[in-house]
Design a protein around this motif. Structure first.
Motif, PDB file in Angstrom:
ATOM      1  N   UNK A  18      34.734  41.448  47.249  1.00 32.85           N
ATOM      2  CA  UNK A  18      33.579  40.357  46.740  1.00 32.85           C
ATOM      3  C   UNK A  18      33.733  39.860  45.594  1.00 32.85           C
ATOM      4  N   UNK A  19      34.016  40.495  44.686  1.00 33.41           N
ATOM      5  CA  UNK A  19      34.213  39.842  43.190  1.00 33.41           C
ATOM      6  C   UNK A  19      35.396  39.205  43.253  1.00 33.41           C
ATOM      7  N   UNK A  20      36.585  39.498  43.971  1.00 31.71           N
ATOM      8  CA  UNK A  20      37.841  38.873  43.922  1.00 31.71           C
ATOM      9  C   UNK A  20      37.541  37.455  44.688  1.00 31.71           C
ATOM     10  N   UNK A  21      36.633  37.461  45.603  1.00 33.58           N
ATOM     11  CA  UNK A  21      36.511  36.148  46.378  1.00 33.58           C
ATOM     12  C   UNK A  21      36.017  35.158  45.313  1.00 33.58           C
ATOM     13  N   UNK A  22      35.270  35.406  44.509  1.00 30.93           N
ATOM     14  CA  UNK A  22      34.364  34.699  43.372  1.00 30.93           C
ATOM     15  C   UNK A  22      35.848  34.264  42.351  1.00 30.93           C
ATOM     16  N   UNK A  23      36.371  35.264  41.888  1.00 30.29           N
ATOM     17  CA  UNK A  23      37.519  35.260  41.033  1.00 30.29           C
ATOM     18  C   UNK A  23      38.421  34.030  41.717  1.00 30.29           C
ATOM     19  N   UNK A  24      38.872  34.143  42.861  1.00 30.92           N
ATOM     20  CA  UNK A  24      39.932  33.256  43.461  1.00 30.92           C
ATOM     21  C   UNK A  24      39.308  31.854  43.417  1.00 30.92           C
ATOM     22  N   UNK A  25      37.923  31.654  43.786  1.00 31.79           N
ATOM     23  CA  UNK A  25      37.471  30.295  44.038  1.00 31.79           C
ATOM     24  C   UNK A  25      37.415  29.647  42.516  1.00 31.79           C
ATOM     25  N   UNK A  26      36.998  30.489  41.519  1.00 32.70           N
ATOM     26  CA  UNK A  26      37.243  29.979  39.958  1.00 32.70           C
ATOM     27  C   UNK A  26      38.620  29.612  39.519  1.00 32.70           C
ATOM     28  N   UNK A  27      39.327  30.772  39.575  1.00 34.17           N
ATOM     29  CA  UNK A  27      40.617  30.814  38.713  1.00 34.17           C
ATOM     30  C   UNK A  27      41.935  30.766  39.860  1.00 34.17           C
ATOM     31  N   UNK A  28      41.697  30.651  40.781  1.00 31.33           N
ATOM     32  CA  UNK A  28      42.910  30.983  41.772  1.00 31.33           C
ATOM     33  C   UNK A  28      43.273  32.562  42.083  1.00 31.33           C
ATOM     34  N   UNK A  29      43.936  32.680  43.189  1.00 28.75           N
ATOM     35  CA  UNK A  29      44.443  34.042  43.548  1.00 28.75           C
ATOM     36  C   UNK A  29      45.515  34.610  42.660  1.00 28.75           C
ATOM     37  N   UNK A  30      45.245  35.990  42.427  1.00 27.76           N
ATOM     38  CA  UNK A  30      46.182  36.828  41.583  1.00 27.76           C
ATOM     39  C   UNK A  30      46.028  38.227  42.100  1.00 27.76           C
ATOM     40  N   UNK A  31      46.744  38.581  42.951  1.00 28.54           N
ATOM     41  CA  UNK A  31      46.570  39.681  43.758  1.00 28.54           C
ATOM     42  C   UNK A  31      46.710  41.214  42.887  1.00 28.54           C
ATOM     43  N   UNK A  32      47.507  40.832  42.146  1.00 28.63           N
ATOM     44  CA  UNK A  32      47.907  41.798  41.033  1.00 28.63           C
ATOM     45  C   UNK A  32      46.406  42.341  40.327  1.00 28.63           C
ATOM     46  N   UNK A  33      45.731  41.312  40.208  1.00 29.32           N
ATOM     47  CA  UNK A  33      44.386  41.987  39.488  1.00 29.32           C
ATOM     48  C   UNK A  33      43.694  42.945  40.349  1.00 29.32           C
ATOM     49  N   UNK A  34      43.563  42.743  41.732  1.00 28.63           N
ATOM     50  CA  UNK A  34      42.805  43.777  42.388  1.00 28.63           C
ATOM     51  C   UNK A  34      43.783  45.032  42.817  1.00 28.63           C
ATOM     52  N   UNK A  35      45.021  44.892  42.760  1.00 30.08           N
ATOM     53  CA  UNK A  35      46.125  45.840  43.125  1.00 30.08           C
ATOM     54  C   UNK A  35      46.345  46.794  41.830  1.00 30.08           C
ATOM     55  N   UNK A  36      45.927  46.150  40.813  1.00 26.03           N
ATOM     56  CA  UNK A  36      45.914  47.212  39.571  1.00 26.03           C
ATOM     57  C   UNK A  36      47.020  46.909  38.733  1.00 26.03           C
ATOM     58  N   UNK A  37      48.115  45.971  39.251  1.00 27.04           N
ATOM     59  CA  UNK A  37      49.271  45.844  37.864  1.00 27.04           C
ATOM     60  C   UNK A  37      49.033  44.833  37.086  1.00 27.04           C
ATOM     61  N   UNK A  38      47.702  44.325  37.028  1.00 24.62           N
ATOM     62  CA  UNK A  38      47.566  43.192  36.098  1.00 24.62           C
ATOM     63  C   UNK A  38      46.357  43.926  35.292  1.00 24.62           C
ATOM     64  N   UNK A  39      46.407  44.298  34.136  1.00 29.89           N
ATOM     65  CA  UNK A  39      45.376  44.965  33.295  1.00 29.89           C
ATOM     66  C   UNK A  39      44.649  45.809  33.845  1.00 29.89           C
ATOM     67  N   UNK A  40      45.040  46.656  35.055  1.00 31.64           N
ATOM     68  CA  UNK A  40      44.185  47.865  35.348  1.00 31.64           C
ATOM     69  C   UNK A  40      43.083  47.646  36.117  1.00 31.64           C
ATOM     70  N   UNK A  41      42.984  46.073  36.735  1.00 35.98           N
ATOM     71  CA  UNK A  41      41.768  45.836  37.527  1.00 35.98           C
ATOM     72  C   UNK A  41      40.673  44.946  36.888  1.00 35.98           C
ATOM     73  N   UNK A  42      39.548  44.962  37.618  1.00 34.36           N
ATOM     74  CA  UNK A  42      38.543  44.175  36.797  1.00 34.36           C
ATOM     75  C   UNK A  42      37.774  44.999  35.960  1.00 34.36           C
ATOM     76  N   UNK A  43      37.283  44.391  34.967  1.00 35.86           N
ATOM     77  CA  UNK A  43      36.636  45.166  33.976  1.00 35.86           C
ATOM     78  C   UNK A  43      35.105  45.421  34.572  1.00 35.86           C
ATOM     79  N   UNK A  44      34.215  46.324  33.976  1.00 35.02           N
ATOM     80  CA  UNK A  44      32.868  46.413  34.811  1.00 35.02           C
ATOM     81  C   UNK A  44      32.264  45.243  34.504  1.00 35.02           C
ATOM     82  N   UNK A  45      32.350  44.433  33.216  1.00 37.38           N
ATOM     83  CA  UNK A  45      31.576  43.256  32.838  1.00 37.38           C
ATOM     84  C   UNK A  45      31.895  42.083  33.985  1.00 37.38           C
ATOM     85  N   UNK A  46      33.156  42.095  34.404  1.00 35.05           N
ATOM     86  CA  UNK A  46      33.826  40.882  35.216  1.00 35.05           C
ATOM     87  C   UNK A  46      32.970  41.302  36.540  1.00 35.05           C
ATOM     88  N   UNK A  47      33.234  42.590  37.169  1.00 34.38           N
ATOM     89  CA  UNK A  47      32.651  43.058  38.336  1.00 34.38           C
ATOM     90  C   UNK A  47      30.967  42.473  38.296  1.00 34.38           C
TER      91      UNK A  47
END
Length: 86
Positions: free
Chosen positions: A29-58
């Motif tokens: 759900x959070x990633x859907x909004x992220x993609x709309x605003x910034x474009x897709x980056x699957x590594x963000x939800x898979x964890x290889x990009x900075x360990x995933x979302x922060x709690x504030x981002x969620x």
């Protein structure tokens, strides 16, 4: 039944500990909004990009998701305004 998860940043994550885990139902759900605003980056939800979302981002992205898509940018900005120490 196994619950599929994605990594999420925690305070310990920055000190070499394993990142936390949260249900994919939440992160997607959070990633859907992220993609709309910034474009897709699957590594963000898979964890290889900075360990995933922060709690504030969620918090910000999930808050925005409860509004019409046309308001997501405004609502993310609204949620992030004033956030501290998350």
């Amino acid at each position: 039944m196994e619950i599929k998860t994605h990594p999420v940043q925690t305070a310990g994550h920055y000190y070499g500990k394993q990142p936390g885990q949260i249900s994919q139902a939440v992160t997607m759900k959070a990633y859907e909004v992220y993609c709309e605003l910034y474009g897709p980056q699957t590594a963000l939800v898979e964890g290889s990009c900075r360990g995933g979302f922060s709690t504030g981002e969620l918090i910000g992205f999930l808050y925005a998701h409860s509004f019409p898509r046309s308001e997501w940018r405004q609502r993310v900005d609204e949620a992030f305004k004033g956030m501290k120490n998350l």
